[in-house]
Design a protein around this motif. Structure first.
Motif, mmCIF file in Angstrom:
data_model
loop_
_atom_site.group_PDB
_atom_site.id
_atom_site.type_symbol
_atom_site.label_atom_id
_atom_site.label_comp_id
_atom_site.label_asym_id
_atom_site.label_seq_id
_atom_site.Cartn_x
_atom_site.Cartn_y
_atom_site.Cartn_z
ATOM 1 N N ALA A 112 0.815 -1.220 0.000
ATOM 2 C CA ALA A 112 0.000 0.000 0.000
ATOM 3 C C ALA A 112 0.847 1.268 0.000
ATOM 4 N N GLY A 113 2.182 1.111 -0.067
ATOM 5 C CA GLY A 113 3.050 2.283 -0.080
ATOM 6 C C GLY A 113 3.268 2.895 1.286
ATOM 7 N N GLN A 114 3.171 2.064 2.339
ATOM 8 C CA GLN A 114 3.404 2.535 3.704
ATOM 9 C C GLN A 114 4.534 1.719 4.344
ATOM 10 N N PRO A 115 5.740 1.774 3.772
ATOM 11 C CA PRO A 115 6.827 0.917 4.263
ATOM 12 C C PRO A 115 7.264 1.216 5.690
ATOM 13 N N ASP A 141 13.923 -4.682 2.841
ATOM 14 C CA ASP A 141 13.112 -4.155 1.736
ATOM 15 C C ASP A 141 12.298 -2.944 2.187
ATOM 16 N N ALA A 142 11.650 -3.079 3.347
ATOM 17 C CA ALA A 142 10.810 -1.987 3.851
ATOM 18 C C ALA A 142 11.656 -0.761 4.187
ATOM 19 N N GLN A 143 12.828 -0.986 4.781
ATOM 20 C CA GLN A 143 13.712 0.140 5.104
ATOM 21 C C GLN A 143 14.201 0.836 3.836
ATOM 22 N N SER A 144 14.527 0.045 2.831
ATOM 23 C CA SER A 144 14.981 0.614 1.564
ATOM 24 C C SER A 144 13.887 1.456 0.926
ATOM 25 N N LEU A 145 12.664 0.940 0.923
ATOM 26 C CA LEU A 145 11.540 1.684 0.355
ATOM 27 C C LEU A 145 11.243 2.947 1.158
ATOM 28 N N SER A 146 11.581 2.924 2.448
ATOM 29 C CA SER A 146 11.381 4.104 3.296
ATOM 30 C C SER A 146 12.469 5.146 3.093
ATOM 31 N N ALA A 152 18.818 -0.423 5.904
ATOM 32 C CA ALA A 152 18.546 -1.530 4.987
ATOM 33 C C ALA A 152 19.814 -2.329 4.726
ATOM 34 N N ALA A 153 20.936 -1.619 4.524
ATOM 35 C CA ALA A 153 22.210 -2.304 4.297
ATOM 36 C C ALA A 153 22.588 -3.156 5.503
ATOM 37 N N GLN A 154 22.318 -2.640 6.698
ATOM 38 C CA GLN A 154 22.606 -3.401 7.919
ATOM 39 C C GLN A 154 21.760 -4.673 7.980
ATOM 40 N N SER A 155 20.488 -4.555 7.611
ATOM 41 C CA SER A 155 19.595 -5.720 7.647
ATOM 42 C C SER A 155 20.021 -6.775 6.631
ATOM 43 N N ARG A 170 22.288 -10.181 -1.374
ATOM 44 C CA ARG A 170 23.543 -9.633 -1.903
ATOM 45 C C ARG A 170 23.264 -8.644 -3.035
ATOM 46 N N TYR A 171 22.268 -8.968 -3.868
ATOM 47 C CA TYR A 171 21.917 -8.074 -4.974
ATOM 48 C C TYR A 171 21.375 -6.746 -4.442
ATOM 49 N N GLN A 172 20.487 -6.819 -3.454
ATOM 50 C CA GLN A 172 19.925 -5.595 -2.880
ATOM 51 C C GLN A 172 21.014 -4.771 -2.194
ATOM 52 N N LEU A 173 21.950 -5.452 -1.547
ATOM 53 C CA LEU A 173 23.048 -4.752 -0.888
ATOM 54 C C LEU A 173 23.932 -4.054 -1.924
ATOM 55 N N ALA A 174 24.187 -4.727 -3.047
ATOM 56 C CA ALA A 174 24.988 -4.121 -4.118
ATOM 57 C C ALA A 174 24.315 -2.862 -4.652
ATOM 58 N N ARG A 175 23.002 -2.910 -4.805
ATOM 59 C CA ARG A 175 22.271 -1.745 -5.315
ATOM 60 C C ARG A 175 22.338 -0.580 -4.329
ATOM 61 N N ILE A 176 22.317 -0.894 -3.034
ATOM 62 C CA ILE A 176 22.436 0.166 -2.031
ATOM 63 C C ILE A 176 23.829 0.786 -2.088
ATOM 64 N N TYR A 177 24.859 -0.057 -2.174
ATOM 65 C CA TYR A 177 26.223 0.464 -2.301
ATOM 66 C C TYR A 177 26.314 1.408 -3.504
#
Length: 344
Positions: A112-115, A141-146, A152-155, A170-177
């Motif tokens: 619903a867009g309420q991360p 995921d929720a932290q990243s969307l927020s 998010a990287a810590q999680s 690992r993929y999500q972490l790479a995107r954050i980096y």
């Protein structure tokens, strides 16, 4: 006889009647009768009827969370996230220890867009002893969307400690980096993912974009490489190209893979090979103006001035057509909304 023939043609009518009757005999409430009617309808694929019965069960105060779960799930399938959220919140008001309902509620908040609300719930579940291997990725995921990329990287990092084979984390972490401008750890993560079948394609594409963008910012893109440059890069580029070629061999006309390989070859300074790849891309997607711009760049680097001018002219024509098409689509959407009464 006519009624009997109807029942023969529609055996689900008998099934639903029997289901309701059997459970009505020993049911403790009218709510349970509605729940079992909804269950029977759902078994027959009659979701609208099932939804009606589940709503009636909840309204009648059914003394079981099953009806709430079923109703919330159907609302979720319909994309009615607000209604699903209301159902799960009501469920938790009656049965606050239902951790499954908390997880489903968190997922609906994300949808619903309420991360931020989902982050709070996932933290609560972890504090209550929930399985971190199952929850940390969702929390990330929720932290990243927020917009909280650091948390998010810590999680994701904590999840990788528990599950080092989690390609998704690992993929999500790479995107954050990458988003944070930390090119080296992002490159390292993408290179590691090249060996993982699940995310190899995405990793090759992201790596190509990252390497090109890094060189563009440093003013090195398209410039001759100094002797020993590739040794300094390690095997990053070679591994990425090899993986992109393997992926392309599986699907020779895959547009995303053609883009990825073309960009990687371009980054390596292998302009003739890149040109062959991008020319095939132009055959596959002739209306994509970005392809023609890429072609003009490669022709220019190879000293093919006439071909570069032709490709650039084609790029300008296709870009103009794309702008016109986008404007026409916008005007059409506005007109349709006006006709439907959505906007005055």
């Amino acid at each position: 006889m006519r009624r009997l023939a109807t029942l023969v043609r529609r055996p689900w009518v008998v099934l639903i009647a029997l289901t309701i009757g059997l459970h009505a005999c020993d049911s403790r409430s009218k709510g349970e009768q509605h729940y079992w009617a909804g269950h029977a309808y759902q078994e027959q694929g009659m979701k609208a009827n099932a939804l009606r019965e589940y709503r009636s069960a909840v309204a009648a105060g059914v003394d079981s969370p099953a009806a709430y779960y079923a109703l919330g799930a159907l609302y979720g399938e319909k994309g009615e996230h607000g209604k699903a959220i209301a159902v799960y919140r009501e469920l938790l008001a009656h049965w606050p220890e239902e951790s499954r309902a908390q997880e489903l509620l968190a997922a609906r908040y994300v949808a619903a867009g309420q991360p931020a609300a989902a982050v709070s719930l996932y933290r609560t579940l972890l504090d209550q002893g929930g399985d971190p291997a199952a929850l940390l990725g969702r929390l990330g995921d929720a932290q990243s969307l927020s917009g909280d990329l650091q948390s998010a990287a810590q999680s994701y990092g904590d999840l990788l400690v528990l599950r080092p084979d989690s390609s998704r984390a690992r993929y999500q972490l790479a995107r954050i980096y990458e988003a944070e401008g930390r090119a080296e750890p992002a490159i390292a993560a993408y290179v590691e993912l090249l060996a993982r079948k699940t995310y190899a394609r995405q990793a090759a594409l992201e790596l190509a974009n990252l390497l090109i963008e890094r060189d563009r910012r440093g003013g090195e893109l398209g410039s001759p490489r100094a002797e020993g440059w590739w040794r300094q890069q390690g095997l990053v580029g070679e591994e990425a190209v090899q993986k992109a070629e393997e992926l392309l061999a599986e699907r020779p006309d895959a547009v995303a893979d053609l883009w990825g390989l073309g960009k990687l070859l371009f980054w390596q300074g292998r302009y003739q090979e890149a040109l062959t790849c991008v020319a095939k891309l132009a055959e596959t997607t002739p209306d994509d103006f970005r392809v023609h711009f890429f072609l003009s760049k490669l022709h220019g680097l190879l000293g093919e001035e006439e071909a570069a001018r032709e490709a650039f002219a084609q790029y300008q024509r296709q870009e103009q057509r794309a702008k016109v098409a986008a404007r026409v689509q916008t005007e059409r959407d506005v007109l349709l909304k006006q006709l439907s009464g959505e906007i005055p």
